[in-house]
Design an enzyme around this catalytic site. Structure first.
Site, PDB file in Angstrom:
ATOM      1  CB  THR A  13      19.302  -4.758  22.598  1.00 48.18           C
ATOM      2  OG1 THR A  13      18.693  -3.875  21.660  1.00 48.18           O
ATOM      3  CG2 THR A  13      18.727  -4.534  23.985  1.00 48.18           C
ATOM      4  CG  LEU A  94      28.146  10.572  13.391  1.00 48.46           C
ATOM      5  CD1 LEU A  94      28.713   9.275  12.818  1.00 48.46           C
ATOM      6  CD2 LEU A  94      28.870  10.962  14.673  1.00 48.46           C
ATOM      7  CG  HIS A 110      15.667   4.214  10.987  1.00 52.45           C
ATOM      8  ND1 HIS A 110      15.740   5.234  11.923  1.00 52.45           N
ATOM      9  CD2 HIS A 110      14.392   4.226  10.524  1.00 52.45           C
ATOM     10  CE1 HIS A 110      14.571   5.841  11.996  1.00 52.45           C
ATOM     11  NE2 HIS A 110      13.732   5.249  11.155  1.00 52.45           N
TER      12      HIS A 110
HETATM   13  C1  GAR Z   1      17.153   0.654  18.389  1.00 52.18           C
HETATM   14  O1  GAR Z   1      15.813   0.306  18.141  1.00 52.18           O
HETATM   15  C2  GAR Z   1      17.732   1.395  17.213  1.00 52.18           C
HETATM   16  O2  GAR Z   1      17.302   0.918  15.975  1.00 52.18           O
HETATM   17  C3  GAR Z   1      17.188   2.771  17.457  1.00 52.18           C
HETATM   18  O3  GAR Z   1      17.316   2.957  18.853  1.00 52.18           O
HETATM   19  C4  GAR Z   1      17.239   1.693  19.501  1.00 52.18           C
HETATM   20  C5  GAR Z   1      18.463   1.508  20.366  1.00 52.18           C
HETATM   21  O4  GAR Z   1      18.423   0.309  21.092  1.00 52.18           O
HETATM   22  N1  GAR Z   1      17.927   3.742  16.688  1.00 52.18           N
HETATM   23  C6  GAR Z   1      17.368   4.817  16.148  1.00 52.18           C
HETATM   24  O5  GAR Z   1      16.210   5.110  16.310  1.00 52.18           O
HETATM   25  C7  GAR Z   1      18.311   5.680  15.315  1.00 52.18           C
HETATM   26  N2  GAR Z   1      17.556   6.533  14.441  1.00 52.18           N
HETATM   27  P1  GAR Z   1      19.723  -0.406  21.642  1.00 52.18           P
HETATM   28  O6  GAR Z   1      20.553   0.631  22.392  1.00 52.18           O
HETATM   29  O7  GAR Z   1      19.173  -1.439  22.593  1.00 52.18           O
HETATM   30  O8  GAR Z   1      20.472  -1.017  20.502  1.00 52.18           O
END
Ligand code: GAR
Length: 215
Positions: A13, A94, A110
């Protein structure tokens, strides 16, 4: 044009928010050069294909360790002559050689207000579970430049979101995405591509930032 690669692992998203902002001309001077997925089944790949962005799969499961996985991504980024790397729901850390080669050129989103609910083990829904368990009244999202510490890099942008008493981790996750992540991630990319970000130690200066009266 800033050649930009977006790294994803799941639903994508945040990738969609970047694609939409790009279509609406909100990230000028940015070329969406590649989407690289750590997961061959990520829906983010379909989103990229619909938008006509070249996709690459670097499957975490086919590497024995973190170093060789990170190395493969590094090679791909170099090969594609990528300037800016965006971690948009990318669930892996990474390794130092890549982070060093791309210093102040990797942006991560984040889903909390760093330095709260961040670091190793805080990703996806777990972040929102922890925020609700703690009882915070405000959460939000943070866009940072990636350094070697997990979620420890200089902060580019943050946006707050109110926590409701009836929130579940899922409802809070959704609101943080809609009200914060999908806004500040494209905005951070736009600022980078406009050469308006200057990193000074732990602080990111936004060149030409105008504050409303009284702020
Ligand atoms: C999002 O909420 C992003 O901020 C989080 O994972 C989700 C991915 O959603 N990322 C983390 O937690 C990284 N530490 P998406 O694939 O729909 O963008």
């Amino acid at each position: 044009m800033v050649r930009t690669a977006i790294l994803v692992s799941g639903g994508g998203t945040n990738l969609q928010a970047i694609i939409d902002a790009h279509i609406f001309g909100e990230v000028p001077n940015c070329e969406l050069t590649a989407v690289i997925s750590s997961n061959p089944n990520a829906y983010a790949l379909t989103r990229a294909e619909h938008a006509g962005i070249p996709t690459y799969i670097i499957d975490r499961a086919s590497f024995h360790n973190r170093e060789s996985f990170s190395d493969a991504i590094h090679k791909k980024l170099d090969h594609l002559k990528i300037e800016l790397v965006v971690l948009a729901g990318f669930m892996y850390v990474l390794e130092p050689p890549l982070v060093k080669a791309y210093t102040n050129r990797i942006i991560n989103i984040h889903p909390a207000l760093i330095p709260s609910f961040c670091g190793l083990g805080f990703y996806g829904l777990r972040v929102h579970e922890a925020a609700l368990e703690y009882g915070v009244k405000i959460s939000g999202a943070t866009a940072i430049f990636v350094t070697n510490g997990v979620d420890a890099g200089p902060i580019i942008l943050q946006k707050t979101v109110r926590v409701r008493e009836d929130d579940t981790p899922k409802s809070l996750q959704r609101r943080v995405m809609e009200e914060a992540e999908w806004k500040i991630l494209p905005e951070a990319i736009a600022l980078y591509c406009a050469e308006r970000l200057r990193v000074e130690g732990r602080t990111v200066k936004i060149l030409g930032e105008v504050y409303p009266d009284g702020d």
